[in-house]
Design a protein around this motif. Structure first.
Motif: not given
Length: 337
Positions: A130-141
């Motif tokens: 039942n889950a869908k994509v809400r948000h995506i984040e890419f953080v440069l380390l």
């Protein structure tokens, strides 16, 4: 024998036994409850209830205790689940609304439910389907190191640090994030693989190697914990109730630890008109739970995942049912937000 009075006598026996853990006799019923009849009449009523298999004498004592059948009739006669007090509702709301992510919500839910009911609390994670994509984040380390974060509509946060093939800049990473988010937002996690393949085709060739690494990580994060999972709290409450389990609590603890039995049972339980489901003693199809009762209800948009408690059949059913239902409603509200 008067049918309404018979039910009143049964109700009084259940309530007294739940409270005192001692077999209940006719004299005690007359003293504690306004039944309007003599002790001799109550004894006749109790004899009839015993003939019907609703109460039983545990030993030579004159007192009686409810059977699984007696508890079932008592539970079925609860016409409505009473609401919790304002203070109880406020406590639930305050604790659950302070959670940071889905894992925290689940942990807080079982701790709270266990404290409120003095039973073992269990909650299934929302079903991935039942889950869908809400948000995506890419953080440069670092120049070639990226933290990939995937947040689903159920509130679950999955993250992983990966090394990409080529060094990447902040602007390029932001561009890739926007590209993936635009393509995947609202996509069911179970269908993310196909969407990622289409998404990669549209990425410019110089950035495609890094994009492929990020896509692979997103696919892995989407697939984490696809199997049913549950979290629980309050197993120590069972240890304090050993007198309620004449044989041993070992099989019950094993069923909780292995989770498979509990997950199967929760998936089989269907809510009644009051919004809860109650399985009492031998009504549980799994032998390890034949001395326990389970009260559960669904939560979330389609109520497919369950939250509930497990404890001895000598349970305060009205309060337990009300608490489980109230916690489920707050849990649904938080996840929907």
């Amino acid at each position: 024998m008067s049918e309404p009075r018979r039910l009143e006598v049964l109700r009084a026996i259940v309530e007294d036994y739940v409270h005192s853990r001692e077999p209940v006799g006719s004299k005690a019923l007359v003293e504690r409850h306004q039944l309007g009849v003599s002790s001799a009449t109550i004894r006749n009523d109790m004899a009839a209830l015993e003939e019907e298999g609703l109460i039983v004498a545990p030993h030579t004592s004159a007192g009686r205790i409810p059977t699984d059948k007696g508890y079932r009739l008592f539970v079925d006669r609860i016409s409505d689940v009473k609401p919790l007090s304002a203070a109880e509702r406020k406590a639930i709301q305050t604790l659950l609304e302070g959670a940071e992510d889905l894992d925290d919500v689940m942990e807080r839910t079982v701790r709270l439910l266990s404290q409120l009911t003095n039973q073992v609390a269990v909650v299934q994670y929302p079903h991935l389907g039942n889950a869908k994509v809400r948000h995506i984040e890419f953080v440069l380390l670092a120049p070639a190191q990226v933290l990939v974060v995937l947040i689903s509509t159920t509130g679950r946060v999955e993250q992983r640090v990966i090394t990409v093939p080529d060094q990447v800049t902040e602007p390029d990473l932001l561009e890739l994030r926007q590209h993936f988010l635009s393509a995947l937002s609202g996509t069911p996690l179970t269908r993310i693989t196909g969407q990622l393949a289409d998404c990669l085709v549209q990425v410019p060739a110089p950035k495609r190697r890094n994009a492929a690494a990020l896509a692979h990580c997103l696919e892995q994060l989407a697939g984490i914990n696809r199997e049913d999972r549950m979290v629980m709290a309050g197993t120590a409450n069972l240890a304090r109730s050993t007198v309620d389990f004449p044989l041993t609590i070992g099989p019950i603890l094993e069923a909780l630890e292995e989770q498979v039995v509990m997950l199967r049972l929760l998936s089989e339980m269907e809510q009644d008109a009051r919004g809860v489901s109650v399985r009492i003693g031998r009504e549980n199809p799994h032998g390890s739970l034949s001395e326990a009762s389970v009260v559960a209800t669904g939560y979330g948009p389609d109520s497919s995942a369950k939250v509930g408690v497990l404890g001895p059949t000598r349970m305060d059913y009205p309060n337990t049912m009300a608490t489980v239902r109230a916690v489920a409603r707050y849990l649904s509200r938080i996840l929907n937000n």
